[in-house]
Motif scaffolding. Sequence first.
Motif, PDB file in Angstrom:
ATOM      1  N   PRO A  58      51.074  48.076  35.985  1.00 41.37           N
ATOM      2  CA  PRO A  58      51.841  46.969  36.465  1.00 41.37           C
ATOM      3  C   PRO A  58      52.632  46.466  34.950  1.00 41.37           C
ATOM      4  CG  PRO A  58      49.497  46.008  36.318  1.00 41.37           C
ATOM      5  CD  PRO A  58      49.472  47.713  36.211  1.00 41.37           C
ATOM      6  N   MET A 113      45.041  44.922  44.122  1.00 41.03           N
ATOM      7  CA  MET A 113      44.744  43.446  43.899  1.00 41.03           C
ATOM      8  C   MET A 113      45.948  42.943  43.150  1.00 41.03           C
ATOM      9  SD  MET A 113      40.737  43.663  42.849  1.00 41.03           S
ATOM     10  CE  MET A 113      39.359  43.726  44.359  1.00 41.03           C
ATOM     11  N   GLN A 116      45.908  39.731  40.719  1.00 37.92           N
ATOM     12  CA  GLN A 116      45.728  39.687  39.333  1.00 37.92           C
ATOM     13  C   GLN A 116      46.966  39.965  38.220  1.00 37.92           C
ATOM     14  OE1 GLN A 116      42.775  42.688  37.969  1.00 37.92           O
ATOM     15  NE2 GLN A 116      41.439  41.898  39.822  1.00 37.92           N
ATOM     16  N   PHE A 117      47.943  40.171  38.884  1.00 36.33           N
ATOM     17  CA  PHE A 117      49.129  40.526  37.977  1.00 36.33           C
ATOM     18  C   PHE A 117      50.605  39.808  38.428  1.00 36.33           C
ATOM     19  CE2 PHE A 117      46.775  44.272  38.347  1.00 36.33           C
ATOM     20  CZ  PHE A 117      46.237  44.553  37.061  1.00 36.33           C
ATOM     21  N   PRO A 118      50.306  38.357  38.427  1.00 42.17           N
ATOM     22  CA  PRO A 118      51.447  37.452  38.540  1.00 42.17           C
ATOM     23  C   PRO A 118      52.927  38.126  37.798  1.00 42.17           C
ATOM     24  CG  PRO A 118      50.116  36.311  37.387  1.00 42.17           C
ATOM     25  CD  PRO A 118      49.524  37.465  37.726  1.00 42.17           C
ATOM     26  N   GLY A 151      44.311  53.394  36.870  1.00 42.63           N
ATOM     27  CA  GLY A 151      43.513  52.263  36.679  1.00 42.63           C
ATOM     28  C   GLY A 151      44.060  51.064  37.164  1.00 42.63           C
ATOM     29  N   PRO A 153      43.606  48.139  39.649  1.00 45.18           N
ATOM     30  CA  PRO A 153      42.409  47.799  40.619  1.00 45.18           C
ATOM     31  C   PRO A 153      42.849  47.559  41.941  1.00 45.18           C
ATOM     32  CG  PRO A 153      43.184  45.903  39.281  1.00 45.18           C
ATOM     33  CD  PRO A 153      44.088  46.765  38.819  1.00 45.18           C
ATOM     34  N   MET A 154      42.048  48.117  42.781  1.00 49.17           N
ATOM     35  CA  MET A 154      42.068  48.291  44.152  1.00 49.17           C
ATOM     36  C   MET A 154      41.085  47.727  44.910  1.00 49.17           C
ATOM     37  SD  MET A 154      44.455  51.542  45.019  1.00 49.17           S
ATOM     38  CE  MET A 154      43.474  52.740  44.238  1.00 49.17           C
ATOM     39  N   LYS A 155      41.012  47.160  46.288  1.00 45.92           N
ATOM     40  CA  LYS A 155      39.925  46.991  47.016  1.00 45.92           C
ATOM     41  C   LYS A 155      39.289  48.023  47.418  1.00 45.92           C
ATOM     42  CE  LYS A 155      41.629  42.404  48.921  1.00 45.92           C
ATOM     43  NZ  LYS A 155      43.261  42.952  49.248  1.00 45.92           N
ATOM     44  N   ASP A 156      40.258  49.204  47.791  1.00 43.94           N
ATOM     45  CA  ASP A 156      39.882  50.333  48.603  1.00 43.94           C
ATOM     46  C   ASP A 156      40.782  51.609  48.417  1.00 43.94           C
ATOM     47  OD1 ASP A 156      38.317  52.371  49.967  1.00 43.94           O
ATOM     48  OD2 ASP A 156      38.046  50.819  51.755  1.00 43.94           O
TER      49      ASP A 156
ATOM     50  N   PRO B  10      37.299  53.195  43.862  1.00 44.07           N
ATOM     51  CA  PRO B  10      37.748  51.770  44.468  1.00 44.07           C
ATOM     52  C   PRO B  10      37.151  51.589  45.607  1.00 44.07           C
ATOM     53  CG  PRO B  10      39.735  52.828  43.547  1.00 44.07           C
ATOM     54  CD  PRO B  10      38.504  53.812  43.363  1.00 44.07           C
ATOM     55  N   TYR B  26      34.481  43.408  42.879  1.00 37.05           N
ATOM     56  CA  TYR B  26      34.515  42.103  43.634  1.00 37.05           C
ATOM     57  C   TYR B  26      33.688  41.905  45.138  1.00 37.05           C
ATOM     58  CZ  TYR B  26      36.607  45.393  47.182  1.00 37.05           C
ATOM     59  OH  TYR B  26      36.700  46.486  48.105  1.00 37.05           O
ATOM     60  N   CYS B  36      36.337  47.775  41.943  1.00 33.26           N
ATOM     61  CA  CYS B  36      37.765  47.709  42.223  1.00 33.26           C
ATOM     62  C   CYS B  36      38.509  48.790  41.134  1.00 33.26           C
ATOM     63  CB  CYS B  36      38.375  46.441  42.047  1.00 33.26           C
ATOM     64  SG  CYS B  36      38.079  45.295  40.664  1.00 33.26           S
ATOM     65  N   TYR B  37      37.896  49.734  40.499  1.00 27.91           N
ATOM     66  CA  TYR B  37      38.306  50.963  39.833  1.00 27.91           C
ATOM     67  C   TYR B  37      37.827  52.053  40.075  1.00 27.91           C
ATOM     68  CZ  TYR B  37      40.219  46.860  36.664  1.00 27.91           C
ATOM     69  OH  TYR B  37      40.826  45.739  36.294  1.00 27.91           O
ATOM     70  N   SER B  54      41.449  54.409  32.911  1.00 29.91           N
ATOM     71  CA  SER B  54      42.780  54.013  32.222  1.00 29.91           C
ATOM     72  C   SER B  54      43.055  52.652  32.728  1.00 29.91           C
ATOM     73  CB  SER B  54      43.617  55.175  32.569  1.00 29.91           C
ATOM     74  OG  SER B  54      43.605  55.210  34.082  1.00 29.91           O
ATOM     75  N   GLY B  55      44.158  52.202  32.361  1.00 32.31           N
ATOM     76  CA  GLY B  55      44.563  51.258  32.704  1.00 32.31           C
ATOM     77  C   GLY B  55      45.218  50.409  31.588  1.00 32.31           C
ATOM     78  N   TYR B  85      52.700  42.429  30.187  1.00 31.36           N
ATOM     79  CA  TYR B  85      53.546  41.147  29.711  1.00 31.36           C
ATOM     80  C   TYR B  85      53.774  41.431  28.343  1.00 31.36           C
ATOM     81  CZ  TYR B  85      51.716  40.008  34.291  1.00 31.36           C
ATOM     82  OH  TYR B  85      51.124  39.987  35.503  1.00 31.36           O
ATOM     83  N   ARG B 124      50.001  34.360  33.261  1.00 36.66           N
ATOM     84  CA  ARG B 124      50.036  35.345  32.288  1.00 36.66           C
ATOM     85  C   ARG B 124      50.961  35.472  31.133  1.00 36.66           C
ATOM     86  NH1 ARG B 124      45.789  35.657  34.658  1.00 36.66           N
ATOM     87  NH2 ARG B 124      44.987  37.542  35.706  1.00 36.66           N
TER      88      ARG B 124
END
Lengths: 247, 229
Positions: A58, A113, A116-118, A151, A153-156, B10, B26, B36-37, B54-55, B85, B124
């Motif tokens: 993101p 998700m 998490q990232f507005p 990386g 984040p995802m529900k599925d 995930p 979650y 979730c990862y 990663s991320g 951000y 954020r």
Amino acid sequence: MGTASDIKLINEDGLRLDGRSADELRPMKIETDVLARADGSAYIEWGGNKILVAVYGPREAFPKHTQDIDKAVVKARYNMAAFSVDERKRPGPDRRSMEISKVISEALSSAVMVNQFPRAEIDVYIEVLQADAGTRIAGLTASSVALAAAGIPMKDMVVGCTAGKVEGQVVLDLSKEEDNFGQADLPMAVLPKSGNVVLLQMDGDLSVEEFEKASSMILEATKKIHKIQRDALAGKYKAIALERSGE
Amino acid sequence: MVKTREIVFPGDIVQAEGTKPRNGTYRNSDGTYSSCYFGTVQVSEQFLDVVPFSGIYMPRRGDKVIGKIIDVGPSMWVIDINSAYNTLLHINDTPWRVNPGDLKRFLGVGDYVYAKIMSVNEIRESWVTLKDVGLRKMEGGHITSIAAPKIPRIIGKGGSMVNMIKDATSTRIVVGQNGLIWIDGAPENVMVAISAIRMVEEEAHTTGLTDRMQKYLEEKKGEIVGNSE
């Protein structure tokens, strides 16, 4: 759909043009981290489809009016290369690719998700290098692998597959000829854990019974595809872990 | 049941006896927890975390980060902290007496700072400060970056890994929580330190990494001594 033709799509033994049975998938291969510059990437070969996906973000959404104050926006861009189809495709966005971009963005948004990232955006670039029916679903399947590799984040994971009607018979994973000369095409994508449907389109006509049969075939197939996705993601890491533990 | 260093995807259900799922998980509607990862499981005494491979970095209050100045305003610096951000540094949060409009004398575009996240709000937006021990402008040195989730592995238990690299390569290293690492020392030593950091990044999900690193650094140290003679 339903263009008249003399081609016999299913022979007397119930086998299709490429020798598959009605509920057989085309061969599939997924690779991850194929692009160094992207945050996450994937390459999928599914039958004759060859698709490259790059994920960025993101990151802060730009232009600013596209920002959403309480969630991230997923911007998928589905693009076909000029050389991806038999006759040269005029490059650039058209009605079809804009529709596909929209449905893929929405399908991915329901897995990612986004809360998490507005104010952020997640870019998913889907480049179809070679098309052979079912590119939207192949692109979506590869996108979810690329998102996981980035990386995010995802529900599925998101897993998709198509089914359709050819010569009055419901078959899984249509090939180019079956797509062009068959009677119906049903792309569908699900979240495998919950079974929630995140993408469903239909071209042509199916009766209720045929639809039920097609969708249950797809659900069965997504289990196999989900396994391929997971193996593709884990491959590199498992190899390193195994190599090191063996020392 | 999952074990430490197990690879999860995930949506995979994660649980371990006597632990509470925490970061990277979650809650499902049936009360179970899912990852979730795409990453590895980390089971500690009380908690179960999923660490992604990663991320990007997400700013958290109190984190010390390394940032690059990307814009200078009339009373604030805009800093890129390797996140989704940008963050802001106000002139009142620096140890210097800065006159408004005279910010370039202190920090210009392209400079690096070691700063602390002072506050983060709901959307954020974040602000950093230079008013604390050890926070400063980075002079000289090299910057390298790794995936932010792997920073705890670079630091090691109580800083053991980074101290080992520092001692073995006789370099000064500052690790930012956001994945940027500042290294200063003789060029050949810096190169060894960077290669060691790359190795940690690549093998962060394996066990026995500290021992392998020790061996690797001793080998490299021998090479450098051998070359200079």
